[in-house]
Motif scaffolding. Structure first.
Motif, PDB file in Angstrom:
ATOM      1  N   GLY A  32      14.487  34.248  71.996  1.00  0.00           N
ATOM      2  CA  GLY A  32      14.398  32.769  72.111  1.00  0.00           C
ATOM      3  C   GLY A  32      14.120  32.229  70.717  1.00  0.00           C
ATOM      4  O   GLY A  32      13.786  32.847  69.826  1.00  0.00           O
ATOM      5  N   TYR A  33      14.531  30.882  70.406  1.00  0.00           N
ATOM      6  CA  TYR A  33      14.859  30.438  69.068  1.00  0.00           C
ATOM      7  C   TYR A  33      14.609  29.109  68.925  1.00  0.00           C
ATOM      8  O   TYR A  33      15.479  28.416  68.158  1.00  0.00           O
ATOM      9  CB  TYR A  33      15.969  31.071  68.618  1.00  0.00           C
ATOM     10  CG  TYR A  33      17.227  31.078  69.466  1.00  0.00           C
ATOM     11  CD1 TYR A  33      17.764  30.144  69.813  1.00  0.00           C
ATOM     12  CD2 TYR A  33      17.786  32.243  69.997  1.00  0.00           C
ATOM     13  CE1 TYR A  33      18.936  30.070  70.804  1.00  0.00           C
ATOM     14  CE2 TYR A  33      18.696  32.415  70.970  1.00  0.00           C
ATOM     15  CZ  TYR A  33      19.240  31.232  71.352  1.00  0.00           C
ATOM     16  OH  TYR A  33      20.520  31.039  72.098  1.00  0.00           O
ATOM     17  N   ASP A  34      14.016  28.343  69.941  1.00  0.00           N
ATOM     18  CA  ASP A  34      13.927  26.956  69.827  1.00  0.00           C
ATOM     19  C   ASP A  34      12.761  26.593  69.206  1.00  0.00           C
ATOM     20  O   ASP A  34      12.551  25.521  68.705  1.00  0.00           O
ATOM     21  CB  ASP A  34      14.215  26.373  71.289  1.00  0.00           C
ATOM     22  CG  ASP A  34      13.126  26.471  72.260  1.00  0.00           C
ATOM     23  OD1 ASP A  34      11.977  26.687  71.816  1.00  0.00           O
ATOM     24  OD2 ASP A  34      13.522  26.740  73.338  1.00  0.00           O
ATOM     25  N   SER A  35      11.903  27.402  68.958  1.00  0.00           N
ATOM     26  CA  SER A  35      10.660  27.126  68.374  1.00  0.00           C
ATOM     27  C   SER A  35       9.967  28.243  67.681  1.00  0.00           C
ATOM     28  O   SER A  35       9.956  29.363  68.460  1.00  0.00           O
ATOM     29  CB  SER A  35       9.475  26.126  68.955  1.00  0.00           C
ATOM     30  OG  SER A  35       9.744  25.959  70.521  1.00  0.00           O
ATOM     31  N   ALA A  36       9.025  28.369  66.841  1.00  0.00           N
ATOM     32  CA  ALA A  36       8.480  29.511  66.212  1.00  0.00           C
ATOM     33  C   ALA A  36       7.101  29.097  65.640  1.00  0.00           C
ATOM     34  O   ALA A  36       6.728  27.940  65.260  1.00  0.00           O
ATOM     35  CB  ALA A  36       9.247  29.844  65.292  1.00  0.00           C
ATOM     36  N   GLY A  37       6.254  30.132  65.688  1.00  0.00           N
ATOM     37  CA  GLY A  37       4.836  29.844  64.909  1.00  0.00           C
ATOM     38  C   GLY A  37       4.014  30.997  64.902  1.00  0.00           C
ATOM     39  O   GLY A  37       4.543  31.976  65.506  1.00  0.00           O
ATOM     40  N   ILE A  38       3.184  30.988  63.989  1.00  0.00           N
ATOM     41  CA  ILE A  38       2.213  32.036  63.555  1.00  0.00           C
ATOM     42  C   ILE A  38       0.770  31.590  63.479  1.00  0.00           C
ATOM     43  O   ILE A  38       0.398  30.290  63.365  1.00  0.00           O
ATOM     44  CB  ILE A  38       2.509  32.879  62.415  1.00  0.00           C
ATOM     45  CG1 ILE A  38       2.545  31.898  61.241  1.00  0.00           C
ATOM     46  CG2 ILE A  38       3.963  33.614  62.407  1.00  0.00           C
ATOM     47  CD1 ILE A  38       2.522  32.522  59.896  1.00  0.00           C
ATOM     48  N   ALA A  39      -0.319  32.368  63.761  1.00  0.00           N
ATOM     49  CA  ALA A  39      -1.678  32.128  63.715  1.00  0.00           C
ATOM     50  C   ALA A  39      -2.214  33.157  62.676  1.00  0.00           C
ATOM     51  O   ALA A  39      -1.915  34.406  63.120  1.00  0.00           O
ATOM     52  CB  ALA A  39      -2.394  31.911  64.819  1.00  0.00           C
ATOM     53  N   LEU A  40      -2.724  33.016  61.810  1.00  0.00           N
ATOM     54  CA  LEU A  40      -3.492  34.028  60.865  1.00  0.00           C
ATOM     55  C   LEU A  40      -5.123  33.928  60.975  1.00  0.00           C
ATOM     56  O   LEU A  40      -5.533  33.062  61.162  1.00  0.00           O
ATOM     57  CB  LEU A  40      -3.106  33.772  59.494  1.00  0.00           C
ATOM     58  CG  LEU A  40      -1.671  33.993  59.177  1.00  0.00           C
ATOM     59  CD1 LEU A  40      -1.218  33.169  57.940  1.00  0.00           C
ATOM     60  CD2 LEU A  40      -1.132  35.399  59.245  1.00  0.00           C
ATOM     61  N   GLY A  41      -5.651  35.193  60.863  1.00  0.00           N
ATOM     62  CA  GLY A  41      -7.177  35.253  61.191  1.00  0.00           C
ATOM     63  C   GLY A  41      -7.544  35.966  60.050  1.00  0.00           C
ATOM     64  O   GLY A  41      -7.065  36.057  58.998  1.00  0.00           O
ATOM     65  N   GLY A  42      -8.710  36.735  60.231  1.00  0.00           N
ATOM     66  CA  GLY A  42      -9.356  37.626  59.199  1.00  0.00           C
ATOM     67  C   GLY A  42     -10.555  36.883  58.581  1.00  0.00           C
ATOM     68  O   GLY A  42     -11.213  37.370  57.939  1.00  0.00           O
ATOM     69  N   GLU A  43     -10.865  35.771  58.928  1.00  0.00           N
ATOM     70  CA  GLU A  43     -12.064  35.048  58.308  1.00  0.00           C
ATOM     71  C   GLU A  43     -12.611  34.048  59.420  1.00  0.00           C
ATOM     72  O   GLU A  43     -12.124  33.897  60.431  1.00  0.00           O
ATOM     73  CB  GLU A  43     -11.470  34.418  57.006  1.00  0.00           C
ATOM     74  CG  GLU A  43     -10.520  33.665  57.069  1.00  0.00           C
ATOM     75  CD  GLU A  43      -9.952  33.081  55.804  1.00  0.00           C
ATOM     76  OE1 GLU A  43     -10.017  32.070  55.451  1.00  0.00           O
ATOM     77  OE2 GLU A  43      -9.629  33.968  54.823  1.00  0.00           O
ATOM     78  N   SER A  44     -13.371  33.252  58.804  1.00  0.00           N
ATOM     79  CA  SER A  44     -13.948  32.331  59.839  1.00  0.00           C
ATOM     80  C   SER A  44     -13.428  31.062  60.581  1.00  0.00           C
ATOM     81  O   SER A  44     -13.659  30.491  61.597  1.00  0.00           O
ATOM     82  CB  SER A  44     -15.197  31.444  59.087  1.00  0.00           C
ATOM     83  OG  SER A  44     -14.759  30.800  57.943  1.00  0.00           O
TER      84      SER A  44
END
Ligand code: G6P
Length: 621
Positions: A32-44
């Motif tokens: 799939g390649y119509d949208s992309a995203g990331i979420a990063l954690g590790g802190e508050s």
């Protein structure tokens, strides 16, 4: 709704997560390649970035932003419901922003749950079913004061439908929870658990580790760097010790190898991949075939009253060829069905039936559902798959791998010829068991099959002719592909290739059927690609069909046998292929059609490896 057929990735460890996520998403873009995203954690606080467009676009937009964090999730989407947009892109966050998740699948009771949550004051900002799950996790967690992983578990107990999910929480910054039902999910392990990778396909993290564990249906796992990798049943919580296996294929070394597109590379790889599909299975001297994966079933399969193939798309056309070959050479009645029809039309399946699923990816949801139905009815279910360890490979009683290697181009080419090769091997093996062919004839056919890779090599030399045909018809908006006998499924596949990547409307038809309707559409200059090799039993009939098309001023592109000047003289353009027996003809005749589609698409400026509206592996029904 949304977020239904997609690639998901995740990382928990000691390194910076974002480069690993970007790389993983790039490797998964075929999903799939119509949208992309990331979420990063590790802190508050969870930081997230998600946009309509490709992974490359995402990377460009976020460069220079705060991307640190050693835990993260990512997603590349293929929308079926809910248009591609920044808001509909994943990850999705819970209302208070403490939970982020990526999802592949469909939550079928999303409406009911969202009404309930709206009454509780939750507000939805996207059109996706996935957002419902993010809010639900927050809601059930707060309501019953559950830990993060227990809240995920409880929410998943309440949802109906399919999912592979990866969830992070700012309250538990070192923990990722993943789960699956109906959509694939694999966990990669490095340095005995100091790093974990999560993805829809092990290809995503192949450069980091080859040690993987597949989650089973309805399982949930908690991943924490340096901690035990724990797997349990979503419902009831029964624990299971995960089985860690080493994947053999060297997925890390997939590149375009100098070709412009993966599809082009895959077309030109076919002499080797067809040889790989036969390797160790066919003895051209004795004409004997051994398909190791079916050893325990061959005796019964040879006695079967009926074989039913279920498949979708290109795999369906391969299966139709399987029908022609098995009925003709092994004398067993065969039926072929689109998996999406089979599963809903209340088919009559008997315990004595053998149902064979044909699938490149091994993840096609409709095919998996057809398998489940066949199993419930007591039939024996076999699989012909390309992807080792895929869901279909695991869901079937036994099967044969096609060994074409990873296919990245969305339009299938080498996987198709590998499937047809395996089906030809199966026809020969069954003929051997059932004594339906003389020993001499069986040896002759085995020899024909053995010579196919060389003949494909020769056929690939027609690339210039195919390119020039594509150029001449670059403006055409309609095309016909005609064939008879084994060339009929090839015509269907040729038309599908053109539709998929060049967006030209094309119809594959049995040549003899044209006069019963579709000939009304043939007018001045309409390209009609006719498969007219002279090995075919029906060669003379096909010649008459060509004349019928010519009489309506159709422009004939004939695929003919080398040296057949007579047929060539009837056509506006010809592509010559080597002489081949009908038993293997499809494997050779399909090559020019793949090339014509490929060049048509590039000449028309289409994105060959990522055609609009399509995805490589369709894990939604
Ligand atoms: C998708 C792909 C097709 C493919 C079909 C079946 O629609 O775009 O190219 O033929 O799925 O896939 P499978 O992996 O089951 O062969």
């Amino acid at each position: 709704m949304g977020g239904v057929m997609c690639g998901i990735v995740g990382y928990v460890g000691k390194r910076s997560a974002s480069p690993i996520l970007f790389q993983g998403l790039t490797n998964l873009e075929y999903r799939g390649y119509d949208s992309a995203g990331i979420a990063l954690g590790g802190e508050s606080e969870i930081r997230f970035y998600k946009y309509k467009g490709t992974v490359k676009n995402l990377e460009n937009v976020v460069s220079g932003r705060d991307l640190h964090g050693t835990i993260g999730i990512g997603h590349t989407r293929w929308a079926t419901h809910g248009e591609p947009s920044d808001l509909n892109a994943h990850p999705h966050l819970s209302q208070d922003g403490t939970i982020a998740l990526v999802h592949n699948g469909i939550i079928e009771n999303a409406r009911t749950i969202s009404s309930m949550l709206e009454e509780e004051g939750y507000v939805f900002i996207s059109e996706t079913d996935t957002e419902v799950l993010a809010h639900l996790i927050e809601f059930v967690g707060k309501k019953a004061d559950l830990s993060f992983s227990e809240a995920v578990r409880e929410a998943l107990v309440q949802v109906e439908g399919t999912f592979a999910v990866a969830v992070i929480s700012s309250r538990n910054p070192d923990t990722m929870v993943v789960a699956r039902r109906g959509s694939p999910l694999v966990v990669g392990i490095r340095d005995s658990g100091s790093e974990f990778f999560v993805a829809s396909d092990a290809l995503a993290f192949a450069e980091h580790t080859r040690f993987v564990a597949y989650l089973k249906e309805n399982e949930i796992a908690v991943l924490r760097s340096g901690d035990d990798f724990r797997v349990s049943a979503i419902k009831g919580g029964k624990k299971r010790h995960p089985e860690i296996i080493e994947i053999e294929e060297d997925l890390a070394v997939i590149g375009k190898e100098g070709f412009d597109h993966f599809m082009e590379k895959e077309i030109f790889e076919q002499p080797r991949t067809v040889r790989d599909s036969m390797r160790g299975r066919l003895d051209p001297k004795t004409g004997s075939v051994r398909l190791g994966g079916l050893d325990d079933y061959m005796g019964r399969l040879a006695e079967a009253d009926r074989i039913v193939f279920v498949a979708c798309g290109t795999s369906y056309y391969a299966a139709v060829l399987g029908e022609y070959l098995i009925e003709r050479y092994a004398g067993i009645p065969v039926e072929v069905e689109y998996a999406s029809e089979f599963r809903y039309r209340h088919p009559l399946i008997r315990k004595s039936d053998f149902v064979i699923a044909v699938s490149q990816s091994g993840e096609t949801a409709d095919t998996l559902a057809a398998i489940r139905l066949a199993k419930e009815s007591g039939a024996t279910v076999l699989g012909i798959c390309n992807v080792v360890g895929s869901s279909i490979a695991r869901a079937t009683d036994a099967g044969v791998y096609t060994h074409a290697g990873p296919e990245i181009g969305v339009a299938s080419t080498k996987a198709f010829t590998a499937q047809v090769t395996v089906l030809a091997l199966l026809a020969l093996a069954l003929a051997e068991k059932r004594h339906t062919l003389s020993c001499k004839e069986r040896k002759r056919l085995a020899r024909e099959l053995y010579l196919v890779p060389d003949k494909i090599e020769t056929t690939l030399e027609t690339r210039m002719e195919c390119e020039s045909i594509a150029e001449q018809y670059a403006e055409a908006e309609n095309a016909f592909y005609l064939g008879r006998g084994v060339c009929y499924p090839v015509a269907m596949e040729g038309a599908l290739k053109l539709k998929e990547i060049s967006y030209v409307h094309a119809e594959g038809y049995p040549a003899g059927e044209m006069k019963h309707g579709p000939i009304a559409l043939v007018e001045d200059g309409v390209p009609v690609v006719v498969l007219a090799p002279n090995a075919a039993e029906t060669h003379e009939k096909v010649i008459s069909n060509i004349r019928e098309m010519k009489a309506r001023r159709g422009s004939i592109v004939a695929i003919v046998t080398e040296g057949d000047a007579e047929t060539a003289s009837l056509a506006n353009h010809t592509v010559s292929i080597p002489e081949a027996d009908e038993f293997v003809l499809a494997l050779i005749a399909v090559i020019p059609l793949q090339l014509i589609a490929y060049y048509s698409a590039t000449i028309r400026g289409c994105d060959v490896d990522r055609p609009r509206n399509l995805a490589k592996s369709v894990t939604v029904e």
